[in-house]
Design an enzyme around this catalytic site. Structure first.
Site, PDB file in Angstrom:
ATOM      1  N   LYS A  83       0.857  -1.191   0.000  1.00 19.90           N
ATOM      2  CA  LYS A  83       0.000   0.000   0.000  1.00 19.90           C
ATOM      3  C   LYS A  83       0.892   1.240   0.000  1.00 19.90           C
ATOM      4  O   LYS A  83       1.780   1.375   0.859  1.00 19.90           O
ATOM      5  CB  LYS A  83      -0.844  -0.038   1.273  1.00 19.90           C
ATOM      6  CG  LYS A  83      -2.211   0.588   1.159  1.00 19.90           C
ATOM      7  CD  LYS A  83      -2.992   0.224   2.420  1.00 19.90           C
ATOM      8  CE  LYS A  83      -4.292   0.924   2.527  1.00 19.90           C
ATOM      9  NZ  LYS A  83      -4.877   0.779   3.864  1.00 19.90           N
TER      10      LYS A  83
HETATM   11  C1  E4P Z   1      -8.329   1.631   4.025  1.00 20.74           C
HETATM   12  O1  E4P Z   1      -7.503   0.941   3.455  1.00 20.74           O
HETATM   13  C2  E4P Z   1      -8.069   2.395   5.229  1.00 20.74           C
HETATM   14  O2  E4P Z   1      -7.239   1.598   6.044  1.00 20.74           O
HETATM   15  C3  E4P Z   1      -9.307   2.689   6.023  1.00 20.74           C
HETATM   16  O3  E4P Z   1     -10.462   2.289   5.315  1.00 20.74           O
HETATM   17  C4  E4P Z   1      -9.389   4.083   6.558  1.00 20.74           C
HETATM   18  O4  E4P Z   1     -10.595   4.223   7.261  1.00 20.74           O
HETATM   19  P1  E4P Z   1     -10.873   5.435   8.283  1.00 20.74           P
HETATM   20  O5  E4P Z   1     -11.051   6.683   7.471  1.00 20.74           O
HETATM   21  O6  E4P Z   1     -12.114   5.041   8.995  1.00 20.74           O
HETATM   22  O7  E4P Z   1      -9.667   5.506   9.168  1.00 20.74           O
END
Ligand code: E4P
Length: 217
Positions: A83
């Site tokens: 990522k």
């Molecule tokens: C996705 O890959 C992220 O880890 C996650 O969905 C972020 O979510 P949040 O905005 O609730 O922290």
């Protein structure tokens, strides 16, 4: 629509995976920090539980450093998706890793233009953040719709991975739009089973069963 679970908590991943609800896992530095575990160790454990892609996020900001981290993460298991953030350094890292055959999830996407760039850079997944846009009074689901239109217009193969999902409603709306994947916290996936009429109906059936003395086993 595939379901990814957005957590690094092993017990929760196992529980949902046993029910067939987990097609992959996403993590981020905040979720790893919350788990209190070493990133390499916990990510390896998750990769051993789940067959699908497991996203592990780099923490460097410069392209060369990101690439070194990405290559190290990719060695953990064949189902790792590295990522990277949606910055120029992230896009550059995405292109190199994807040319090397590594799955890449480009994260922190907040606009259709950013999603277009990620697709051009060969991303396997683009992660538009719905909830964080909604928090600013913007329309996160509209972004998913726009990216779907753009990717379909040109046949981009990058998967739309709807992220930052906060409610069960987000899940069904993403499915209606045609997101390829939605990643959600375990509590949101579980909340998808809830309906007030199910509870009400079950209460009535149970009361009647008791009254009539119905026994099955
Ligand atoms: C996705 O890959 C992220 O880890 C996650 O969905 C972020 O979510 P949040 O905005 O609730 O922290």
């Amino acid at each position: 629509m595939k379901f990814f679970v957005d957590t690094a908590e092993i017990d929760q991943i196992k529980e949902l995976n046993d029910l067939g609800m987990v097609d992959g896992v996403t993590t981020n530095p905040s979720l790893i920090a919350k788990s209190g575990r070493d990133i390499l160790e916990v990510t390896k454990e998750i990769c051993g539980i789940v067959d699908g892609p497991v996203s592990a996020e780099v923490v460097a900001l410069e392209a060369d450093d990101m690439l070194a981290e990405g290559r190290k993460l990719a060695k953990i298991a064949p189902n790792i998706a590295v990522k990277v953030p949606l910055t120029w350094a992230g896009l550059k890292t995405c292109k190199t890793l994807s040319d090397e055959g590594t799955m890449v999830n480009v994260t922190l996407c907040f606009s259709a233009n950013q999603a277009l760039l990620a697709a051009k850079a060969g991303a396997t997944f683009i992660s538009p953040f719905i909830g964080r846009l909604d928090d600013l009074n913007m329309d996160g689901l509209e972004l998913i719709e726009d990216i779907r239109t753009i990717y379909d217009n040109y046949g981009f193969e990058t998967n739309i991975l709807a992220a930052s999902i906060r409610s069960a409603n987000h899940m069904s709306e993403c499915a209606k739009i045609g997101a390829d994947v939605a990643t959600a916290p375990p509590a949101v996936i579980k909340a998808m089973a809830n309906h007030v009429l199910t509870d009400k109906g079950l209460d009535a059936f149970m009361a009647d069963a008791k009254k009539a003395g119905i026994k099955i086993v």
